[in-house]
Each structure stands twice: as C-alpha cells, then as structure tokens.
Design a protein around this motif. Structure first.
Motif, PDB file in Angstrom:
ATOM      1  N   ASP A  23       0.642  -1.066  -0.196  1.00  0.00           N
ATOM      2  CA  ASP A  23       0.192  -0.022   0.128  1.00  0.00           C
ATOM      3  C   ASP A  23       0.993   1.260  -0.036  1.00  0.00           C
ATOM      4  O   ASP A  23       0.601   2.210  -0.812  1.00  0.00           O
ATOM      5  CB  ASP A  23      -1.021  -0.012   1.146  1.00  0.00           C
ATOM      6  CG  ASP A  23      -2.162   0.964   0.695  1.00  0.00           C
ATOM      7  OD1 ASP A  23      -2.508   0.996  -0.115  1.00  0.00           O
ATOM      8  OD2 ASP A  23      -2.842   1.170   2.042  1.00  0.00           O
ATOM      9  N   ILE A  77     -12.032   4.766   0.822  1.00  0.00           N
ATOM     10  CA  ILE A  77     -10.849   4.100   0.796  1.00  0.00           C
ATOM     11  C   ILE A  77     -10.946   2.998  -0.360  1.00  0.00           C
ATOM     12  O   ILE A  77     -11.833   3.235  -1.219  1.00  0.00           O
ATOM     13  CB  ILE A  77     -10.944   2.978   2.059  1.00  0.00           C
ATOM     14  CG1 ILE A  77     -12.205   2.333   2.252  1.00  0.00           C
ATOM     15  CG2 ILE A  77     -10.553   3.869   3.379  1.00  0.00           C
ATOM     16  CD1 ILE A  77     -12.223   1.061   3.135  1.00  0.00           C
ATOM     17  N   ASP A  81      -8.578  -2.246   0.748  1.00  0.00           N
ATOM     18  CA  ASP A  81      -8.614  -2.155   1.950  1.00  0.00           C
ATOM     19  C   ASP A  81      -9.941  -3.136   2.653  1.00  0.00           C
ATOM     20  O   ASP A  81      -9.773  -3.619   3.771  1.00  0.00           O
ATOM     21  CB  ASP A  81      -8.896  -0.850   2.526  1.00  0.00           C
ATOM     22  CG  ASP A  81      -7.606   0.193   2.055  1.00  0.00           C
ATOM     23  OD1 ASP A  81      -6.651  -0.162   2.583  1.00  0.00           O
ATOM     24  OD2 ASP A  81      -7.725   1.212   1.324  1.00  0.00           O
ATOM     25  N   TRP A  84      -8.742  -6.476   2.671  1.00  0.00           N
ATOM     26  CA  TRP A  84      -7.818  -6.693   3.854  1.00  0.00           C
ATOM     27  C   TRP A  84      -8.431  -6.980   5.251  1.00  0.00           C
ATOM     28  O   TRP A  84      -8.154  -7.601   5.866  1.00  0.00           O
ATOM     29  CB  TRP A  84      -6.777  -5.529   3.778  1.00  0.00           C
ATOM     30  CG  TRP A  84      -5.609  -5.996   4.825  1.00  0.00           C
ATOM     31  CD1 TRP A  84      -4.554  -6.315   4.728  1.00  0.00           C
ATOM     32  CD2 TRP A  84      -5.846  -5.697   6.254  1.00  0.00           C
ATOM     33  NE1 TRP A  84      -3.983  -6.508   5.831  1.00  0.00           N
ATOM     34  CE2 TRP A  84      -4.731  -6.164   6.834  1.00  0.00           C
ATOM     35  CE3 TRP A  84      -6.823  -4.870   7.092  1.00  0.00           C
ATOM     36  CZ2 TRP A  84      -4.432  -5.990   8.368  1.00  0.00           C
ATOM     37  CZ3 TRP A  84      -6.531  -4.850   8.372  1.00  0.00           C
ATOM     38  CH2 TRP A  84      -5.185  -5.430   9.021  1.00  0.00           C
ATOM     39  N   SER A 104      -8.467   2.133  13.543  1.00  0.00           N
ATOM     40  CA  SER A 104      -8.222   2.508  12.279  1.00  0.00           C
ATOM     41  C   SER A 104      -8.640   3.837  11.749  1.00  0.00           C
ATOM     42  O   SER A 104      -8.084   4.860  11.274  1.00  0.00           O
ATOM     43  CB  SER A 104      -8.309   1.539  10.999  1.00  0.00           C
ATOM     44  OG  SER A 104      -7.493   0.382  11.416  1.00  0.00           O
ATOM     45  N   PHE A 150      -4.414   4.056   3.410  1.00  0.00           N
ATOM     46  CA  PHE A 150      -5.131   3.869   4.611  1.00  0.00           C
ATOM     47  C   PHE A 150      -4.424   2.767   5.657  1.00  0.00           C
ATOM     48  O   PHE A 150      -4.521   2.808   6.831  1.00  0.00           O
ATOM     49  CB  PHE A 150      -6.440   2.920   4.405  1.00  0.00           C
ATOM     50  CG  PHE A 150      -7.328   2.903   5.363  1.00  0.00           C
ATOM     51  CD1 PHE A 150      -7.742   3.887   6.203  1.00  0.00           C
ATOM     52  CD2 PHE A 150      -8.112   1.766   5.958  1.00  0.00           C
ATOM     53  CE1 PHE A 150      -8.628   3.940   7.021  1.00  0.00           C
ATOM     54  CE2 PHE A 150      -8.790   1.626   7.012  1.00  0.00           C
ATOM     55  CZ  PHE A 150      -9.218   2.649   7.674  1.00  0.00           C
ATOM     56  N   MET A 151      -3.367   2.045   5.024  1.00  0.00           N
ATOM     57  CA  MET A 151      -2.364   1.324   5.942  1.00  0.00           C
ATOM     58  C   MET A 151      -1.874   2.100   6.854  1.00  0.00           C
ATOM     59  O   MET A 151      -1.389   1.701   7.791  1.00  0.00           O
ATOM     60  CB  MET A 151      -1.826   0.387   5.214  1.00  0.00           C
ATOM     61  CG  MET A 151      -2.306  -0.778   4.276  1.00  0.00           C
ATOM     62  SD  MET A 151      -3.432  -1.816   5.491  1.00  0.00           S
ATOM     63  CE  MET A 151      -2.115  -2.766   6.541  1.00  0.00           C
ATOM     64  N   VAL A 154      -4.106   1.957   9.645  1.00  0.00           N
ATOM     65  CA  VAL A 154      -4.315   0.518  10.077  1.00  0.00           C
ATOM     66  C   VAL A 154      -3.160   0.077  10.923  1.00  0.00           C
ATOM     67  O   VAL A 154      -3.221  -0.621  11.968  1.00  0.00           O
ATOM     68  CB  VAL A 154      -4.573  -0.354   8.945  1.00  0.00           C
ATOM     69  CG1 VAL A 154      -4.384  -1.741   9.559  1.00  0.00           C
ATOM     70  CG2 VAL A 154      -5.874  -0.136   8.194  1.00  0.00           C
TER      71      VAL A 154
END
Length: 167
Positions: A23, A77, A81, A84, A104, A150-151, A154
């Motif tokens: 990511d 997002i 995601d 995931w 998150s 977004f990670m 996260v």
C-alpha cells in the motif's frame, strides 16, 4: 495466549506487514494477498475449532468487511482495504475486526487533521517541504482531494490492539 491465537496473530502480523508494504509503495493491496489469507483463516479455524470456529471466522470476515465497505462506497478507501479487513476478520473474529476498524478510522481522522493543519498559514512552508509520494501533494490538491494509504492508519491501530493483548 493459546496456540490457535498465536497462529492467528502470526498470520495477521504477516498480512499487515505485506499489505502495508504494497500500500505504501503502490497505493494498492492486491487480491493475491487478501483472498488467500481470508481463505486460510476460514480453513484454519474450521480445521482447529470445527463448525464453531468456521462460523466465528465467517462472522469475523463479514464484520471486518462491512464497515469498510461503507467507506469504500463513499469513496473514502480502496477495495483492497475492504478485502484486507475481511481477511483480518477471518483470522481474528468479530470483536477484533470491529475494534481494528474503529481504531483505524480514528487514526485516519488524525492523519486527515494533520493534512488540514499543513494548510494553515504558519505551517504551509513546513508542509510544502514534506515529500508526498501518493498523488498530488496535500497543499496542491483540490480541497478534500489529498490521498494517503489507509494502511498508514491501520498499522498504528493494529499496534494498539496488539499492545492491549499483551499488556
């Protein structure tokens, strides 16, 4: 922590590391990562805990996916995601998947607040000096158009939950 939980933690830690890497580099979490991890979670819990384990894993998958699907439909997002979080939920169950989603989203809000602060007159010079590898720089992007993986939200959320399990 029993063996089933230890294997699940190892699996989601590996999943998180690889997803974060892809990511950050490509703003993408590929299906070749998420789908096998989700299936492995279902199989593992079914094999080690029977029908109850499989049911818990399916519930975790669905509850991991559901809140993120809403964000995806609102274009907040990407689809990777969502998948995931489904894979994460298949390994960890409902409570952990929902807790990670909440944490998150909170971390993502903090990142968004920092991006807004970078637009403040006194901080613009500092903000412009920050390299931005994920599309247009937040100070050059149209209002609301700045993107980040977004990670980035996260991983610290995952760390908070993992810390809570061992503290």
């Amino acid at each position: 922590m029993d063996l089933v939980e230890a294997v699940a933690l190892a699996a989601v830690s590996t999943l998180t590391f690889i997803a974060c890497w892809t990511d950050l580099r490509k703003m993408e979490i590929p299906n070749v990562l998420t789908v096998p991890f989700a299936l492995a979670g279902l199989v593992y819990h079914g094999a080690t805990q029977g029908w109850d384990g499989l049911g818990s894993s399916v519930s975790g998958l669905l509850c991991g996916m559901a809140p993120l699907l809403v964000l995806y439909l609102l274009r907040g997002i990407g689809g990777g995601d969502v998948k995931w979080f489904a894979a994460y939920g298949a390994w960890t169950g409902v409570a952990q998947a929902l807790a990670l989603a909440v944490w998150s989203i909170l971390f993502a809000g903090g990142i968004a607040a920092l991006l807004l602060l970078m637009r403040a007159p006194g901080l613009r010079k500092i903000g412009k000096a920050v390299a931005w590898p994920w599309g247009r720089h937040p100070l050059e992007a149209a209002k609301g158009a700045a993107k980040f993986p977004f990670m980035l939200a996260v991983v610290p959320a995952f760390a908070v939950l993992a810390w809570g399990q061992f503290a």
